[in-house]
Design a protein around this motif. Structure first.
Motif, mmCIF file in Angstrom:
data_model
loop_
_atom_site.group_PDB
_atom_site.id
_atom_site.type_symbol
_atom_site.label_atom_id
_atom_site.label_comp_id
_atom_site.label_asym_id
_atom_site.label_seq_id
_atom_site.Cartn_x
_atom_site.Cartn_y
_atom_site.Cartn_z
ATOM 1 N N GLU A 152 0.841 -1.198 0.000
ATOM 2 C CA GLU A 152 0.000 0.000 0.000
ATOM 3 C C GLU A 152 0.875 1.246 0.000
ATOM 4 O OE1 GLU A 152 -3.506 2.289 2.566
ATOM 5 O OE2 GLU A 152 -2.208 0.840 3.574
ATOM 6 N N ALA B 200 0.355 5.089 0.826
ATOM 7 C CA ALA B 200 -0.709 5.823 1.511
ATOM 8 C C ALA B 200 -0.197 7.098 2.156
ATOM 9 C CB ALA B 200 -1.358 4.933 2.575
ATOM 10 N N CYS C 9 -7.483 6.787 2.586
ATOM 11 C CA CYS C 9 -6.539 5.899 3.267
ATOM 12 C C CYS C 9 -7.040 5.571 4.669
ATOM 13 C CB CYS C 9 -5.164 6.539 3.344
ATOM 14 S SG CYS C 9 -4.422 6.935 1.752
ATOM 15 N N PRO D 58 -5.432 5.854 -1.440
ATOM 16 C CA PRO D 58 -4.454 4.774 -1.357
ATOM 17 C C PRO D 58 -4.294 4.075 -2.701
ATOM 18 C CG PRO D 58 -6.563 3.989 -0.544
ATOM 19 C CD PRO D 58 -6.739 5.457 -0.866
ATOM 20 N N ILE E 245 -3.066 0.272 -3.981
ATOM 21 C CA ILE E 245 -2.720 -1.084 -3.553
ATOM 22 C C ILE E 245 -2.085 -1.814 -4.732
ATOM 23 C CG2 ILE E 245 -3.602 -3.272 -2.635
ATOM 24 C CD1 ILE E 245 -3.816 -0.918 -0.702
ATOM 25 N N GLY F 13 -7.651 1.651 -3.782
ATOM 26 C CA GLY F 13 -7.817 0.530 -2.865
ATOM 27 C C GLY F 13 -8.852 -0.480 -3.336
#
Length: 242
Positions: free
Chosen positions: A67, A69, A76, A198, A200, A210
């Protein structure tokens, strides 16, 4: 808050204010529109650092979740508070995956975020990065830029709450000891094409914004179930002639 009806007046002053704001912050506004993090200024002569991030779980787990962030990013915070517990319990603790957090502070729009990243890095010195990680995201509405211009008192309170040696923590914070490491982690995100938080990364797939836990679990399961590629075997050498 009561709503005040403004009196009609010339908008000349308003236009002047807008011009001043744009002149002073145009570069930062452009960076924000492009969703690119502003560079972090390092002291002159600061050594180059290698990106490391912060690992949770078995480094040899079959799948790695990464991640990038920003501690002040609301998305996040939502990912950490909603998906984080399931990721820890059902993926990391279960041995299905490990999880690595990389700093990616968007300092041009989140003025307090760098302080939070520094505090987490200082907590990491005492083996409590994830405890500080959780405190920062849980308390984000209280210490964010919208809430205060001075987040230190609140964030220092988190450090005390998780049991840090406050003298060592204070020295670490005052010296900005981990500034170069944070920049290195952010640079790693730039290298990978990260431009929002975020983000991923699992395997070779990048997921800006995310994933829900169920979506992430499917990705992890699919990678864990993929057949391993057998290493090439060199042909056996001919037996020596007697």
């Amino acid at each position: 808050m009561a709503k005040v009806t403004p009196k009609k007046k010339s908008n000349t002053g308003f236009i002047a204010v807008v011009v001043v704001v744009l002149a002073a912050g145009g570069a930062g506004l452009w960076a924000t529109m492009q969703n690119k993090p502003a560079p972090i200024e390092l002291p002159s002569g600061a050594p180059a650092m290698k990106a490391e991030g912060y690992l949770r779980g078995n480094p040899n787990a079959p799948v790695s979740i990464i991640e990038f962030a920003d501690f002040e990013c609301p998305g996040c915070g939502q990912f950490a508070t909603l998906q984080g517990p399931d990721i820890k319990q059902r993926l990391v603790d279960a041995g299905l995956a490990n999880f690595r957090f990389y700093d990616f502070p968007l300092t041009q729009i989140h003025q307090n975020t760098l302080f939070a990243h520094l505090s987490a890095a200082c907590a990491n010195d005492q083996g409590k990065f994830w405890e500080m990680h959780d405190q920062l995201f849980a308390g984000q509405p209280d210490w964010s830029t919208q809430a205060t211009g001075n987040p230190r008192k609140l964030i220092d309170g988190y450090a005390a709450a998780i049991g840090l040696d406050m003298a060592a923590y204070g020295t670490c914070m005052d010296s900005q000891k981990h500034l170069a490491q944070i920049q290195a982690n952010q640079a790693e995100g730039n290298t990978r094409g990260v431009n929002s938080t975020p983000t991923i990364i699992v395997g070779n797939k990048v997921y800006p914004g995310g994933l829900t836990f169920d979506e992430l679990k499917k990705v992890v399961d699919s990678l864990a179930a993929a057949p391993a590629v057998a290493p090439a075997v060199a042909p056996a050498a001919d037996s020596a002639k007697k």
